[in-house]
Design a protein around this motif. Structure first.
Motif, PDB file in Angstrom:
ATOM      1  N   ASP A 181     -29.819  14.768 -19.697  1.00  0.00           N
ATOM      2  CA  ASP A 181     -30.124  14.732 -21.133  1.00  0.00           C
ATOM      3  C   ASP A 181     -31.512  14.152 -21.404  1.00  0.00           C
ATOM      4  O   ASP A 181     -32.207  14.590 -22.327  1.00  0.00           O
ATOM      5  CB  ASP A 181     -29.066  13.915 -21.869  1.00  0.00           C
ATOM      6  CG  ASP A 181     -27.738  14.637 -21.961  1.00  0.00           C
ATOM      7  OD1 ASP A 181     -26.716  13.963 -22.205  1.00  0.00           O
ATOM      8  OD2 ASP A 181     -27.706  15.872 -21.775  1.00  0.00           O
ATOM      9  N   SER A 182     -31.935  13.192 -20.615  1.00  0.00           N
ATOM     10  CA  SER A 182     -33.192  12.501 -20.891  1.00  0.00           C
ATOM     11  C   SER A 182     -34.426  13.346 -20.574  1.00  0.00           C
ATOM     12  O   SER A 182     -35.533  12.986 -20.994  1.00  0.00           O
ATOM     13  CB  SER A 182     -33.250  11.195 -20.101  1.00  0.00           C
ATOM     14  OG  SER A 182     -33.203  11.460 -18.709  1.00  0.00           O
ATOM     15  N   VAL A 183     -34.257  14.446 -19.867  1.00  0.00           N
ATOM     16  CA  VAL A 183     -35.423  15.260 -19.482  1.00  0.00           C
ATOM     17  C   VAL A 183     -35.387  16.668 -20.058  1.00  0.00           C
ATOM     18  O   VAL A 183     -36.334  17.434 -19.870  1.00  0.00           O
ATOM     19  CB  VAL A 183     -35.572  15.335 -17.949  1.00  0.00           C
ATOM     20  CG1 VAL A 183     -35.595  13.940 -17.336  1.00  0.00           C
ATOM     21  CG2 VAL A 183     -34.494  16.190 -17.306  1.00  0.00           C
ATOM     22  N   LYS A 184     -34.314  17.016 -20.763  1.00  0.00           N
ATOM     23  CA  LYS A 184     -34.211  18.360 -21.333  1.00  0.00           C
ATOM     24  C   LYS A 184     -35.382  18.660 -22.248  1.00  0.00           C
ATOM     25  O   LYS A 184     -35.756  17.842 -23.084  1.00  0.00           O
ATOM     26  CB  LYS A 184     -32.895  18.505 -22.099  1.00  0.00           C
ATOM     27  CG  LYS A 184     -31.681  18.686 -21.228  1.00  0.00           C
ATOM     28  CD  LYS A 184     -30.420  18.807 -22.081  1.00  0.00           C
ATOM     29  CE  LYS A 184     -29.187  18.942 -21.188  1.00  0.00           C
ATOM     30  NZ  LYS A 184     -27.936  18.965 -21.984  1.00  0.00           N
ATOM     31  N   GLY A 185     -35.964  19.836 -22.066  1.00  0.00           N
ATOM     32  CA  GLY A 185     -37.093  20.248 -22.883  1.00  0.00           C
ATOM     33  C   GLY A 185     -38.436  19.763 -22.360  1.00  0.00           C
ATOM     34  O   GLY A 185     -39.486  20.212 -22.854  1.00  0.00           O
ATOM     35  N   ARG A 186     -38.430  18.869 -21.372  1.00  0.00           N
ATOM     36  CA  ARG A 186     -39.685  18.353 -20.817  1.00  0.00           C
ATOM     37  C   ARG A 186     -39.867  18.733 -19.347  1.00  0.00           C
ATOM     38  O   ARG A 186     -41.003  18.949 -18.903  1.00  0.00           O
ATOM     39  CB  ARG A 186     -39.728  16.825 -20.950  1.00  0.00           C
ATOM     40  CG  ARG A 186     -39.656  16.320 -22.366  1.00  0.00           C
ATOM     41  CD  ARG A 186     -39.896  14.816 -22.435  1.00  0.00           C
ATOM     42  NE  ARG A 186     -38.884  14.040 -21.697  1.00  0.00           N
ATOM     43  CZ  ARG A 186     -39.162  13.206 -20.698  1.00  0.00           C
ATOM     44  NH1 ARG A 186     -40.415  13.020 -20.319  1.00  0.00           N
ATOM     45  NH2 ARG A 186     -38.188  12.536 -20.101  1.00  0.00           N
ATOM     46  N   PHE A 187     -38.781  18.790 -18.612  1.00  0.00           N
ATOM     47  CA  PHE A 187     -38.840  19.085 -17.179  1.00  0.00           C
ATOM     48  C   PHE A 187     -38.289  20.493 -16.921  1.00  0.00           C
ATOM     49  O   PHE A 187     -37.361  20.942 -17.608  1.00  0.00           O
ATOM     50  CB  PHE A 187     -38.014  18.085 -16.371  1.00  0.00           C
ATOM     51  CG  PHE A 187     -38.559  16.691 -16.314  1.00  0.00           C
ATOM     52  CD1 PHE A 187     -39.615  16.282 -17.122  1.00  0.00           C
ATOM     53  CD2 PHE A 187     -38.003  15.772 -15.436  1.00  0.00           C
ATOM     54  CE1 PHE A 187     -40.104  14.988 -17.070  1.00  0.00           C
ATOM     55  CE2 PHE A 187     -38.480  14.471 -15.362  1.00  0.00           C
ATOM     56  CZ  PHE A 187     -39.534  14.086 -16.185  1.00  0.00           C
ATOM     57  N   THR A 188     -38.837  21.142 -15.896  1.00  0.00           N
ATOM     58  CA  THR A 188     -38.356  22.456 -15.490  1.00  0.00           C
ATOM     59  C   THR A 188     -38.203  22.486 -13.974  1.00  0.00           C
ATOM     60  O   THR A 188     -39.149  22.171 -13.250  1.00  0.00           O
ATOM     61  CB  THR A 188     -39.322  23.565 -15.920  1.00  0.00           C
ATOM     62  OG1 THR A 188     -39.501  23.515 -17.342  1.00  0.00           O
ATOM     63  CG2 THR A 188     -38.775  24.935 -15.535  1.00  0.00           C
ATOM     64  N   ILE A 189     -37.022  22.871 -13.515  1.00  0.00           N
ATOM     65  CA  ILE A 189     -36.781  23.032 -12.087  1.00  0.00           C
ATOM     66  C   ILE A 189     -36.863  24.508 -11.743  1.00  0.00           C
ATOM     67  O   ILE A 189     -36.434  25.367 -12.516  1.00  0.00           O
ATOM     68  CB  ILE A 189     -35.417  22.439 -11.673  1.00  0.00           C
ATOM     69  CG1 ILE A 189     -35.279  22.405 -10.146  1.00  0.00           C
ATOM     70  CG2 ILE A 189     -34.258  23.197 -12.311  1.00  0.00           C
ATOM     71  CD1 ILE A 189     -34.059  21.619  -9.654  1.00  0.00           C
ATOM     72  N   SER A 190     -37.455  24.794 -10.597  1.00  0.00           N
ATOM     73  CA  SER A 190     -37.538  26.178 -10.138  1.00  0.00           C
ATOM     74  C   SER A 190     -37.471  26.176  -8.611  1.00  0.00           C
ATOM     75  O   SER A 190     -37.712  25.153  -7.967  1.00  0.00           O
ATOM     76  CB  SER A 190     -38.817  26.855 -10.622  1.00  0.00           C
ATOM     77  OG  SER A 190     -39.960  26.181 -10.123  1.00  0.00           O
ATOM     78  N   ARG A 191     -37.149  27.340  -8.070  1.00  0.00           N
ATOM     79  CA  ARG A 191     -37.072  27.442  -6.616  1.00  0.00           C
ATOM     80  C   ARG A 191     -37.726  28.733  -6.163  1.00  0.00           C
ATOM     81  O   ARG A 191     -37.692  29.743  -6.878  1.00  0.00           O
ATOM     82  CB  ARG A 191     -35.627  27.364  -6.124  1.00  0.00           C
ATOM     83  CG  ARG A 191     -34.723  28.490  -6.581  1.00  0.00           C
ATOM     84  CD  ARG A 191     -33.266  28.201  -6.273  1.00  0.00           C
ATOM     85  NE  ARG A 191     -33.001  28.068  -4.847  1.00  0.00           N
ATOM     86  CZ  ARG A 191     -31.925  27.486  -4.337  1.00  0.00           C
ATOM     87  NH1 ARG A 191     -31.010  26.959  -5.143  1.00  0.00           N
ATOM     88  NH2 ARG A 191     -31.737  27.417  -3.034  1.00  0.00           N
ATOM     89  N   ASP A 192     -38.312  28.680  -4.986  1.00  0.00           N
ATOM     90  CA  ASP A 192     -38.899  29.851  -4.352  1.00  0.00           C
ATOM     91  C   ASP A 192     -38.190  30.008  -3.010  1.00  0.00           C
ATOM     92  O   ASP A 192     -38.516  29.303  -2.041  1.00  0.00           O
ATOM     93  CB  ASP A 192     -40.406  29.660  -4.167  1.00  0.00           C
ATOM     94  CG  ASP A 192     -41.096  30.898  -3.631  1.00  0.00           C
ATOM     95  OD1 ASP A 192     -40.424  31.722  -2.982  1.00  0.00           O
ATOM     96  OD2 ASP A 192     -42.301  31.046  -3.852  1.00  0.00           O
ATOM     97  N   ASN A 193     -37.229  30.902  -2.961  1.00  0.00           N
ATOM     98  CA  ASN A 193     -36.437  31.062  -1.741  1.00  0.00           C
ATOM     99  C   ASN A 193     -37.266  31.611  -0.584  1.00  0.00           C
ATOM    100  O   ASN A 193     -36.945  31.379   0.579  1.00  0.00           O
ATOM    101  CB  ASN A 193     -35.227  31.952  -2.002  1.00  0.00           C
ATOM    102  CG  ASN A 193     -34.175  31.261  -2.849  1.00  0.00           C
ATOM    103  OD1 ASN A 193     -34.114  30.032  -2.920  1.00  0.00           O
ATOM    104  ND2 ASN A 193     -33.329  32.059  -3.502  1.00  0.00           N
TER     105      ASN A 193
END
Length: 118
Positions: A61-73
């Motif tokens: 909840d504290s990072v929603k809208g500010r952080f983005t997780i992504s992955r490159d398989n």
């Protein structure tokens, strides 16, 4: 041999951005759920963001809208883009890789320090 190695931490001013990377090896990356957690002294480690092995993502909840997780398989790497950083984001950030079960049953990296300060 399984390796999970974080990088990209450092000192940043409030409102700034950082991108963390987690390079993994020794297992079939695309079959694993990858996540970022953080910990400050005296507090429990908390989930920041997760990219599930079947494709969806979730955030604390504290990072929603500010952080983005992504992955490159293709590169066996997971990223955490952190924007609008606040002093309370200061922590050691850890990467986790798990196929089944809880985070504790997965592989942890050594952590990377993020400090948000003017």
């Amino acid at each position: 041999q399984v390796q999970v190695v974080e990088s990209g931490g450092g000192l940043v001013q409030p409102g700034g951005s950082l991108r963390l990377s987690c390079a993994a090896s020794g297992f079939t990356f695309s079959s694993y759920t990858m996540s970022w957690h953080r910990q400050t002294p005296g507090k429990e480690r908390e989930l920041v963001a997760v990219t599930w092995r079947y494709g969806s993502t979730n955030y604390g909840d504290s990072v929603k809208g500010r952080f983005t997780i992504s992955r490159d398989n293709a590169k066996n790497t997971v990223y955490l883009q952190m924007n609008s950083l606040k002093a309370e984001d200061t922590a050691v950030y850890y990467c986790n890789a798990v196929r089944f079960g809880s985070w504790a049953e997965g592989y942890w990296g050594q952590g990377t320090q993020v400090t948000v300060s003017s």
